[in-house]
Scaffold this motif. Structure first.
Motif, mmCIF file in Angstrom:
data_model
loop_
_atom_site.group_PDB
_atom_site.id
_atom_site.type_symbol
_atom_site.label_atom_id
_atom_site.label_comp_id
_atom_site.label_asym_id
_atom_site.label_seq_id
_atom_site.Cartn_x
_atom_site.Cartn_y
_atom_site.Cartn_z
ATOM 1 N N GLN A 1 -34.354 -2.658 5.729
ATOM 2 C CA GLN A 1 -33.022 -2.326 6.228
ATOM 3 C C GLN A 1 -32.938 -0.829 6.533
ATOM 4 N N CYS B 1 -46.884 -10.045 11.533
ATOM 5 C CA CYS B 1 -46.458 -10.943 10.470
ATOM 6 C C CYS B 1 -46.262 -12.351 11.045
ATOM 7 N N VAL C 1 -40.518 -7.232 1.939
ATOM 8 C CA VAL C 1 -40.009 -6.278 2.925
ATOM 9 C C VAL C 1 -41.117 -5.251 3.170
ATOM 10 N N THR C 2 -41.183 -4.717 4.379
ATOM 11 C CA THR C 2 -42.178 -3.691 4.718
ATOM 12 C C THR C 2 -42.219 -2.610 3.641
ATOM 13 N N THR D 1 -40.858 -8.803 6.237
ATOM 14 C CA THR D 1 -39.735 -8.534 7.138
ATOM 15 C C THR D 1 -39.472 -7.034 7.206
ATOM 16 N N PRO D 2 -38.942 -6.541 8.312
ATOM 17 C CA PRO D 2 -38.618 -5.112 8.412
ATOM 18 C C PRO D 2 -37.570 -4.718 7.363
ATOM 19 N N VAL E 1 -46.383 -2.441 7.704
ATOM 20 C CA VAL E 1 -45.704 -2.789 8.949
ATOM 21 C C VAL E 1 -45.444 -4.293 8.967
ATOM 22 N N ALA E 2 -44.344 -4.668 9.597
ATOM 23 C CA ALA E 2 -44.036 -6.085 9.727
ATOM 24 C C ALA E 2 -44.681 -6.680 10.969
ATOM 25 N N ALA E 3 -45.125 -5.801 11.896
ATOM 26 C CA ALA E 3 -45.769 -6.288 13.122
ATOM 27 C C ALA E 3 -47.021 -7.070 12.761
#
Length: 125
Positions: A124, A95, A38-39, A121-122, A91-93
């Protein structure tokens, strides 16, 4: 007195040969845990470098980890054939990221590298 007549036609001689020793082939394996992440979550990346048969022994030197997310690569020493580092993608960008471990070689072992795909992944909200 010994009979030297049998050896009087022999001339002294010598010979030399060159033997070239080259670096042994190395093999690198890289792993990441957890995967996916996760990010912002820390991920442990481990590079394991070994001698490829028929070579033996434990490579020394350094491994350069490139995380594929635009951050500065990290160079770490091998200890017992492994190097471990932590990294968190912020950042997930962009990915998934390709994480590469480059073994930089030493006097006995040639360079090698390996890559894995790290999915981020971004988090929650």
């Amino acid at each position: 007195m010994p009979d030297r007549s049998r050896h009087q036609n022999l001339q002294p001689s010598s010979a030399a040969d060159t033997h070239q020793v080259v670096q042994a082939v190395s093999t690198t394996v890289v792993t990441g845990s957890p995967s996916p992440s996760v990010t912002g979550e820390p991920v442990t990346f481990t590079a394991t470098v070994s001698a490829a048969p028929p070579a033996s022994g434990t490579p020394t030197g350094t491994v350069t980890f490139d995380f594929g997310d635009g951050t500065t690569p990290v160079v770490l020493p091998l200890t017992g054939g492994t190097a471990t580092t932590g990294h968190a993608c912020t950042v997930a960008a962009g990915c998934p990221y390709t994480v590469t471990a480059n073994y930089n070689g030493d006097v006995n072992y040639a360079t090698s590298s390996a890559s894995i795909i790290q999915t981020v992944t971004p988090g929650q909200v």
